[in-house]
Design a protein around this motif. Sequence first.
Motif, short mmCIF file in Angstrom:
data_model
loop_
_atom_site.label_atom_id
_atom_site.label_comp_id
_atom_site.label_asym_id
_atom_site.label_seq_id
_atom_site.Cartn_x
_atom_site.Cartn_y
_atom_site.Cartn_z
N THR A 4 0.81 -1.14 -0.08
CA THR A 4 -0.05 0.06 0.03
C THR A 4 0.92 1.25 0.04
O THR A 4 1.79 1.33 0.66
CB THR A 4 -0.93 -0.01 0.98
OG1 THR A 4 -1.72 -1.02 1.25
CG2 THR A 4 -1.81 1.44 1.35
N VAL A 5 0.48 2.21 -0.73
CA VAL A 5 1.28 3.57 -0.86
C VAL A 5 0.15 4.63 -0.51
O VAL A 5 -0.96 4.63 -1.28
CB VAL A 5 1.92 3.92 -2.27
CG1 VAL A 5 2.63 5.14 -2.03
CG2 VAL A 5 2.90 2.70 -2.76
N ILE A 6 0.50 5.49 0.48
CA ILE A 6 -0.47 6.46 1.10
C ILE A 6 0.20 7.66 0.43
O ILE A 6 1.37 8.06 0.97
CB ILE A 6 -0.46 6.36 2.55
CG1 ILE A 6 -0.83 5.13 3.01
CG2 ILE A 6 -1.22 7.49 3.04
CD1 ILE A 6 -0.95 4.78 4.71
N PHE A 7 -0.57 8.38 -0.22
CA PHE A 7 -0.03 9.64 -0.90
C PHE A 7 -0.85 10.94 -0.10
O PHE A 7 -1.80 10.90 0.37
CB PHE A 7 -0.63 9.71 -2.54
CG PHE A 7 0.27 9.13 -3.26
CD1 PHE A 7 1.35 9.68 -4.06
CD2 PHE A 7 -0.12 7.81 -3.61
CE1 PHE A 7 1.89 9.10 -5.03
CE2 PHE A 7 0.66 7.12 -4.46
CZ PHE A 7 1.54 7.64 -5.27
N LEU A 100 1.79 1.99 -10.32
CA LEU A 100 1.61 1.12 -8.82
C LEU A 100 0.08 0.54 -9.18
O LEU A 100 0.30 -0.66 -8.63
CB LEU A 100 1.37 2.39 -7.97
CG LEU A 100 2.71 3.02 -7.36
CD1 LEU A 100 2.64 4.21 -6.53
CD2 LEU A 100 3.65 1.79 -6.81
N TYR A 101 -0.80 1.35 -9.65
CA TYR A 101 -2.34 0.81 -9.67
C TYR A 101 -2.24 -0.51 -10.54
O TYR A 101 -2.78 -1.47 -10.09
CB TYR A 101 -2.92 1.68 -10.25
CG TYR A 101 -4.55 1.23 -10.63
CD1 TYR A 101 -5.63 1.35 -9.58
CD2 TYR A 101 -4.98 0.90 -12.05
CE1 TYR A 101 -6.82 0.80 -9.82
CE2 TYR A 101 -6.30 0.36 -11.94
CZ TYR A 101 -7.25 0.41 -11.02
OH TYR A 101 -8.43 -0.03 -11.26
N ASN A 102 -1.61 -0.48 -11.63
CA ASN A 102 -1.33 -1.73 -12.59
C ASN A 102 -0.66 -2.99 -11.94
O ASN A 102 -0.65 -4.02 -12.61
CB ASN A 102 -0.94 -1.11 -14.06
CG ASN A 102 -1.64 -0.14 -14.69
OD1 ASN A 102 -3.03 -0.39 -14.73
ND2 ASN A 102 -1.37 0.47 -15.71
N SER A 103 0.24 -2.60 -11.07
CA SER A 103 0.79 -3.73 -10.42
C SER A 103 0.24 -4.12 -9.30
O SER A 103 0.77 -5.05 -8.61
CB SER A 103 2.23 -3.07 -9.85
OG SER A 103 2.97 -2.68 -11.28
N GLY A 104 -0.93 -3.65 -9.16
CA GLY A 104 -1.73 -4.22 -7.87
C GLY A 104 -1.42 -3.66 -6.66
O GLY A 104 -1.79 -4.28 -5.44
N ILE A 105 -0.69 -2.52 -6.63
CA ILE A 105 -0.30 -1.82 -5.46
C ILE A 105 -1.43 -1.12 -5.11
O ILE A 105 -2.08 -0.41 -5.56
CB ILE A 105 1.03 -1.33 -5.30
CG1 ILE A 105 2.10 -2.31 -5.43
CG2 ILE A 105 1.29 -0.28 -4.02
CD1 ILE A 105 3.39 -1.42 -5.84
N GLN A 106 -2.08 -1.19 -3.56
CA GLN A 106 -3.04 -0.24 -3.24
C GLN A 106 -2.83 1.04 -2.86
O GLN A 106 -1.69 1.23 -2.36
CB GLN A 106 -3.90 -0.67 -1.94
CG GLN A 106 -5.15 -0.03 -1.29
CD GLN A 106 -5.39 -0.60 0.22
OE1 GLN A 106 -4.68 -0.92 0.75
NE2 GLN A 106 -6.60 -0.20 0.36
N ILE A 166 4.63 5.92 3.00
CA ILE A 166 3.87 7.23 2.79
C ILE A 166 4.90 8.32 1.90
O ILE A 166 5.85 7.98 2.18
CB ILE A 166 3.49 8.12 4.21
CG1 ILE A 166 2.50 7.11 4.82
CG2 ILE A 166 3.03 9.36 4.03
CD1 ILE A 166 2.42 7.44 6.49
N ILE A 167 4.18 8.96 1.02
CA ILE A 167 5.04 9.95 0.34
C ILE A 167 4.55 11.15 0.52
O ILE A 167 3.28 11.53 0.54
CB ILE A 167 4.87 9.84 -1.47
CG1 ILE A 167 5.12 8.14 -1.63
CG2 ILE A 167 5.82 10.70 -2.18
CD1 ILE A 167 4.88 7.94 -3.17
#
Length: 220
Positions: A4-7, A100-106, A166-167
Amino acid sequence: MIKTVIFDMDGVIVDTEPVHRYAYYKQFSELNIEVSEEMYTSFTGFSTRNTFQALKGSFPSIEHEVEDLIKRKRNLFNDAFDTKEDLYLLEGVEDLIKDLYNSGIQLILASSASKVTIERVFTRFNLHQYFSHIVSGEDFPQSKPNPAIFIHAASLSIAPKDECIIIEDSTNGVKAAKAAGIYCVGYNSDHSYMQDLSLADLIINNFSELNAEKISQLKA
C-alpha cells in the motif's frame, strides 16, 4: 513487501499551493493582518481549520469565528481554482500512480486538504479510479505532524502498516508519517520550499526515481 502506498496530495500529486497562497493572502489583507513568510511556511501540512485556529491565537484582532474564516477561504480558493488554467499534476506522478495501480499496489490518499478541494482535484485529473480510499484532514481535530490521519489511512490498508509507505513533501507530513511508525519517502521537489525532509527514510528529487518494482521491495 510493500502493498500500500499512502499519498499526500498538495505538493506530491498536484501543486495547488499557489492557489492556496493567493486565497490566504487575499484573506489576510481583508483581515488587515501581516503574516510573515516564516509563519505562513509553518502552516504547511495544516488543515484550514488548524491554520485559522493558530492565526486567531497570534492575532487577537481577528474577531471572526473559525468556521466563517474557513468558508471565506474556501470561496476564494474555489474561485481561483476554477479560473486557473496552468494547474497540472506534478511531473512523473501520474505515471507512478498508473504503474502502482497496474501492479496491484493499493493507493490511499491522506491529505490535509478539505473534502471539497480533494474532490475538485480528483475530478479535474480523473484520479478517483486509482485510489481505494480518500482521507481528508478535515475529519481530524489536529493536523500533521499529529499522526492521526496516517494511522487511520493505514487502518484502511489491505496489509499491516509495516507493508505501507507514505509519500510526503512537507516537514509536518514527514513527522506525522514517522510518528505513525510508517516508512516515509520524502519528495524534495521545487515546491518543497523551506521544508525539512531529513527524518524521511528515503528522499527523492523526482518521481522517475520510483516505480512499482522498487517500491514493492522497500523495507519498512
